[in-house]
Design a protein around this motif. Structure first.
Motif, short mmCIF file in Angstrom:
data_model
loop_
_atom_site.label_atom_id
_atom_site.label_comp_id
_atom_site.label_asym_id
_atom_site.label_seq_id
_atom_site.Cartn_x
_atom_site.Cartn_y
_atom_site.Cartn_z
N PHE A 46 -37.30 31.69 -17.79
CA PHE A 46 -37.33 30.93 -16.54
C PHE A 46 -35.89 30.59 -16.12
O PHE A 46 -35.13 29.97 -16.86
CB PHE A 46 -38.15 29.66 -16.73
N LEU A 47 -35.52 31.01 -14.91
CA LEU A 47 -34.15 30.81 -14.39
C LEU A 47 -33.11 31.29 -15.40
O LEU A 47 -32.15 30.58 -15.72
CB LEU A 47 -33.92 29.32 -14.04
N TRP A 48 -33.26 32.51 -15.88
CA TRP A 48 -32.37 33.06 -16.91
C TRP A 48 -30.93 33.18 -16.45
O TRP A 48 -30.00 33.20 -17.26
CB TRP A 48 -32.89 34.43 -17.33
N PHE A 49 -30.72 33.26 -15.16
CA PHE A 49 -29.39 33.51 -14.62
C PHE A 49 -28.60 32.22 -14.38
O PHE A 49 -27.42 32.28 -14.01
CB PHE A 49 -29.52 34.24 -13.28
N ILE A 50 -29.21 31.06 -14.57
CA ILE A 50 -28.59 29.81 -14.11
C ILE A 50 -27.31 29.49 -14.87
O ILE A 50 -26.33 28.99 -14.29
CB ILE A 50 -29.61 28.65 -14.21
N GLU A 51 -27.28 29.75 -16.20
CA GLU A 51 -26.07 29.42 -16.98
C GLU A 51 -24.87 30.23 -16.50
O GLU A 51 -23.79 29.67 -16.28
CB GLU A 51 -26.31 29.67 -18.46
N PHE A 52 -25.06 31.54 -16.35
CA PHE A 52 -23.94 32.39 -15.93
C PHE A 52 -23.48 32.05 -14.52
O PHE A 52 -22.27 31.96 -14.24
CB PHE A 52 -24.36 33.87 -16.01
N THR A 53 -24.44 31.84 -13.63
CA THR A 53 -24.08 31.51 -12.25
C THR A 53 -23.36 30.18 -12.16
O THR A 53 -22.34 30.05 -11.46
CB THR A 53 -25.36 31.47 -11.39
N LEU A 54 -23.87 29.19 -12.89
CA LEU A 54 -23.30 27.86 -12.82
C LEU A 54 -21.90 27.81 -13.43
O LEU A 54 -20.98 27.20 -12.85
CB LEU A 54 -24.22 26.86 -13.52
N VAL A 55 -21.73 28.44 -14.58
CA VAL A 55 -20.41 28.45 -15.22
C VAL A 55 -19.39 29.17 -14.35
O VAL A 55 -18.26 28.71 -14.16
CB VAL A 55 -20.50 29.09 -16.62
N GLY A 56 -19.80 30.32 -13.78
CA GLY A 56 -18.90 31.05 -12.90
C GLY A 56 -18.51 30.24 -11.67
O GLY A 56 -17.35 30.21 -11.26
N ALA A 57 -19.50 29.55 -11.07
CA ALA A 57 -19.22 28.75 -9.88
C ALA A 57 -18.31 27.57 -10.21
O ALA A 57 -17.39 27.25 -9.44
CB ALA A 57 -20.53 28.24 -9.28
N CYS A 58 -18.52 26.92 -11.35
CA CYS A 58 -17.70 25.77 -11.72
C CYS A 58 -16.28 26.19 -12.08
O CYS A 58 -15.31 25.50 -11.72
CB CYS A 58 -18.34 25.02 -12.88
N VAL A 59 -16.12 27.32 -12.77
CA VAL A 59 -14.78 27.81 -13.08
C VAL A 59 -14.04 28.17 -11.80
O VAL A 59 -12.86 27.83 -11.61
CB VAL A 59 -14.86 29.01 -14.04
#
Length: 238
Positions: free
Chosen positions: A58-71
């Motif tokens: 469920f929402l498997w992409f959220i960690e990668f997307t969020l870390v990339g956006a925050c960096v």
């Protein structure tokens, strides 16, 4: 004689503090706090949600997307901080002390202002998106009793799983933790928005200052009005 040294040291300290970009520095600190809060809140909340719906994808992409956006946001925030620092008075009178440098500085500030505006719109959209899980958990936590009632997750489009009995009590406990996590992320996103608004104010003020400081590109000996202007480079003490 010692008093003179103290006064001299005090004046040097005040002169050094005058070059610290306090508004943009506070905005950058707020940005870091907001990014840290939204990263931790969303990641923890999503992991709790996966446990609740019994779906590890469920929402498997959220960690990668969020870390990339925050960096990326951290990099741009640091760029905004440096830009506001060098464009603020009195630093800009020494860094951008010619007509071409002044025009370049105004162009960069305009680009930065457009970027801040776009990021501000994106974070407002993200803030609105975070309302969805918060409202969803409010519905799940407060519209169902823990006795004699089940929660069918298919009604919410989550998974083919029903929660009943003792499992429902555990579901509510973990749901409260996820609700708190998303609430923290929501307020962290508010901090990011406030920091971006502060950056926008700083850049707008610096643009007006750079426009006025074109006096510094002229020969201060040609006109007494220019010579006595607060933007003249002859009046600086650096």
């Amino acid at each position: 004689m010692p008093t003179a040294k103290k006064n001299n040291a005090c004046e040097q300290c005040l002169s050094c503090l005058a070059h610290v970009p306090c508004p943009s520095l506070c905005s950058w600190i707020l940005l870091l706090i907001g990014l840290g809060g939204i990263t931790g809140g969303v990641v923890y909340g999503v992991r709790k949600t996966r446990d609740l719906v019994v779906n590890s994808d469920f929402l498997w992409f959220i960690e990668f997307t969020l870390v990339g956006a925050c960096v990326g946001m951290f990099i741009f925030g640091t760029f905004f901080l440096i830009l506001c620092h060098y464009s603020s008075d009195p630093t800009s009178r020494h860094v951008f002390n010619s007509f071409k440098k002044n025009a370049c500085a105004r162009a960069i500030n305009m680009v930065g202002l457009v970027l801040v505006y776009l990021f501000l719109v994106a974070w407002i959209v993200l803030l609105s998106t975070l309302v969805v899980p918060i409202i969803g958990y409010v519905v799940l936590l407060y519209l169902y009793d823990s006795e004699g009632r089940c929660i069918d997750l298919r009604n919410y489009g989550l998974s083919d799983h029903s929660v009943c009995g003792s499992e429902l009590t555990l579901f509510k406990i973990e749901g409260q933790e996820a609700f708190i996590s998303f609430s923290v992320a929501y307020f962290a996103a508010l901090l990011v928005i406030i920091s971006l608004v502060n950056f926008m104010i700083c850049m707008t003020s610096n643009l007006m200052h750079l426009k006025d400081s074109r006096y510094a590109t002229l020969n201060p000996y040609q006109d007494d009005e220019i010579h006595t202007s607060k933007h003249s480079i002859l009046e600086t003490t650096m």
